[in-house]
Design a protein around this motif. Structure first.
Motif, PDB file in Angstrom:
ATOM      1  N   ARG A 173       0.845  -1.196   0.000  1.00  0.00           N
ATOM      2  CA  ARG A 173       0.000   0.000   0.000  1.00  0.00           C
ATOM      3  C   ARG A 173       0.886   1.254   0.000  1.00  0.00           C
ATOM      4  NH1 ARG A 173      -1.744  -2.718   4.362  1.00  0.00           N
ATOM      5  NH2 ARG A 173      -1.174  -0.961   5.670  1.00  0.00           N
ATOM      6  N   PRO A 174       0.334   2.383  -0.397  1.00  0.00           N
ATOM      7  CA  PRO A 174       1.134   3.616  -0.446  1.00  0.00           C
ATOM      8  C   PRO A 174       1.843   3.959   0.861  1.00  0.00           C
ATOM      9  CG  PRO A 174      -0.918   3.939  -1.606  1.00  0.00           C
ATOM     10  CD  PRO A 174      -1.011   2.585  -0.951  1.00  0.00           C
ATOM     11  N   ASP A 175       1.180   3.775   2.006  1.00  0.00           N
ATOM     12  CA  ASP A 175       1.828   4.095   3.278  1.00  0.00           C
ATOM     13  C   ASP A 175       3.020   3.171   3.547  1.00  0.00           C
ATOM     14  OD1 ASP A 175      -0.132   2.032   3.607  1.00  0.00           O
ATOM     15  OD2 ASP A 175      -0.111   2.343   5.783  1.00  0.00           O
ATOM     16  N   VAL A 227       3.578  17.069   0.403  1.00  0.00           N
ATOM     17  CA  VAL A 227       2.435  16.197   0.663  1.00  0.00           C
ATOM     18  C   VAL A 227       1.192  16.879   0.102  1.00  0.00           C
ATOM     19  CG1 VAL A 227       0.997  15.131   2.452  1.00  0.00           C
ATOM     20  CG2 VAL A 227       3.481  15.268   2.769  1.00  0.00           C
ATOM     21  N   THR A 228       0.470  16.156  -0.748  1.00  0.00           N
ATOM     22  CA  THR A 228      -0.796  16.649  -1.287  1.00  0.00           C
ATOM     23  C   THR A 228      -1.841  15.572  -1.032  1.00  0.00           C
ATOM     24  OG1 THR A 228      -0.698  15.701  -3.520  1.00  0.00           O
ATOM     25  CG2 THR A 228       0.528  17.755  -3.160  1.00  0.00           C
ATOM     26  N   PRO A 229      -3.107  15.871  -1.276  1.00  0.00           N
ATOM     27  CA  PRO A 229      -4.130  14.840  -1.096  1.00  0.00           C
ATOM     28  C   PRO A 229      -3.929  13.616  -1.996  1.00  0.00           C
ATOM     29  CG  PRO A 229      -5.145  17.006  -1.234  1.00  0.00           C
ATOM     30  CD  PRO A 229      -3.693  17.178  -1.571  1.00  0.00           C
ATOM     31  N   LYS A 230      -3.205  13.780  -3.106  1.00  0.00           N
ATOM     32  CA  LYS A 230      -3.009  12.689  -4.057  1.00  0.00           C
ATOM     33  C   LYS A 230      -1.635  12.027  -3.984  1.00  0.00           C
ATOM     34  CE  LYS A 230      -6.172  14.451  -7.576  1.00  0.00           C
ATOM     35  NZ  LYS A 230      -6.297  14.802  -8.999  1.00  0.00           N
ATOM     36  N   ARG A 286      -0.876   8.270  -3.509  1.00  0.00           N
ATOM     37  CA  ARG A 286      -1.724   8.002  -2.353  1.00  0.00           C
ATOM     38  C   ARG A 286      -3.079   7.428  -2.750  1.00  0.00           C
ATOM     39  NH1 ARG A 286      -1.751  13.019   1.593  1.00  0.00           N
ATOM     40  NH2 ARG A 286      -2.722  11.453   2.923  1.00  0.00           N
ATOM     41  N   GLU A 287      -3.452   7.567  -4.009  1.00  0.00           N
ATOM     42  CA  GLU A 287      -4.737   7.063  -4.479  1.00  0.00           C
ATOM     43  C   GLU A 287      -4.680   5.588  -4.879  1.00  0.00           C
ATOM     44  OE1 GLU A 287      -6.873  10.928  -6.329  1.00  0.00           O
ATOM     45  OE2 GLU A 287      -5.278  10.049  -7.561  1.00  0.00           O
ATOM     46  N   ALA A 288      -3.511   4.993  -4.826  1.00  0.00           N
ATOM     47  CA  ALA A 288      -3.334   3.587  -5.209  1.00  0.00           C
ATOM     48  C   ALA A 288      -3.723   2.699  -4.034  1.00  0.00           C
ATOM     49  CB  ALA A 288      -1.891   3.332  -5.628  1.00  0.00           C
ATOM     50  N   ARG A 289      -5.001   2.548  -3.819  1.00  0.00           N
ATOM     51  CA  ARG A 289      -5.488   1.813  -2.648  1.00  0.00           C
ATOM     52  C   ARG A 289      -4.943   0.386  -2.584  1.00  0.00           C
ATOM     53  NH1 ARG A 289      -9.443   5.017  -4.429  1.00  0.00           N
ATOM     54  NH2 ARG A 289     -10.199   6.583  -2.978  1.00  0.00           N
ATOM     55  N   THR A 341      -0.031   0.940  -8.366  1.00  0.00           N
ATOM     56  CA  THR A 341       0.705   2.078  -8.939  1.00  0.00           C
ATOM     57  C   THR A 341       1.260   2.982  -7.825  1.00  0.00           C
ATOM     58  OG1 THR A 341      -1.324   3.394  -9.146  1.00  0.00           O
ATOM     59  CG2 THR A 341      -0.674   2.068 -11.058  1.00  0.00           C
ATOM     60  N   ALA A 342       1.665   2.401  -6.729  1.00  0.00           N
ATOM     61  CA  ALA A 342       2.050   3.184  -5.553  1.00  0.00           C
ATOM     62  C   ALA A 342       3.324   3.998  -5.728  1.00  0.00           C
ATOM     63  CB  ALA A 342       2.173   2.283  -4.329  1.00  0.00           C
ATOM     64  N   LEU A 343       4.328   3.457  -6.412  1.00  0.00           N
ATOM     65  CA  LEU A 343       5.578   4.194  -6.612  1.00  0.00           C
ATOM     66  C   LEU A 343       5.618   4.703  -8.048  1.00  0.00           C
ATOM     67  CD1 LEU A 343       8.401   5.008  -5.463  1.00  0.00           C
ATOM     68  CD2 LEU A 343       9.265   2.958  -6.604  1.00  0.00           C
ATOM     69  N   VAL A 344       5.866   5.997  -8.210  1.00  0.00           N
ATOM     70  CA  VAL A 344       5.934   6.601  -9.543  1.00  0.00           C
ATOM     71  C   VAL A 344       7.306   7.227  -9.705  1.00  0.00           C
ATOM     72  CG1 VAL A 344       4.843   8.206 -11.147  1.00  0.00           C
ATOM     73  CG2 VAL A 344       3.444   7.046  -9.426  1.00  0.00           C
TER      74      VAL A 344
END
Length: 111
Positions: free
Chosen positions: A4-6, A22-25, A40-43, A47-50
């Protein structure tokens, strides 16, 4: 199952990357001249790491991207995606199945 993103963010911090924005996305991370984003939208983490698009070819030696590209208006450190009328930036998304796999990838890509 992908991290997960976190979880990706924690591995980045352990690898010496520092939160830049840090943004909402997104979370933007910097280490020396390298910049990556955590989507952060990659629940489900697919696609967590870009990473920056210029690293795509080199990155393929260590991990396959999970899609051709990921666009977002929050990826300000990356180039604009000119094939779209939207003013969005783009990068190459990756997902990792474990922290160890991600750590190895980061070490191979960023030293």
């Amino acid at each position: 199952m992908y991290l997960r993103p976190d979880e990706v963010a924690k591995v980045l911090e352990k690898a010496g990357f520092e939160v830049d924005v840090v943004t909402p996305k997104t979370y933007g991370y910097r280490r020396a001249d390298h910049y990556v984003y955590v989507n952060r939208e990659a629940r489900l983490g697919r696609t967590a790491l870009v990473i920056h698009p210029t690293l795509k070819e080199r990155s393929q030696n260590f991990a396959e991207p999970t899609s051709d590209l990921k666009t977002c208006d929050h990826y300000k450190e990356f180039p604009l995606y000119l094939a779209s009328d939207n003013q969005e930036h783009y990068g190459i998304p990756h997902g990792f199945s474990s922290r160890i796999v991600l750590e190895r990838y980061l070490c191979s890509m960023f030293g």
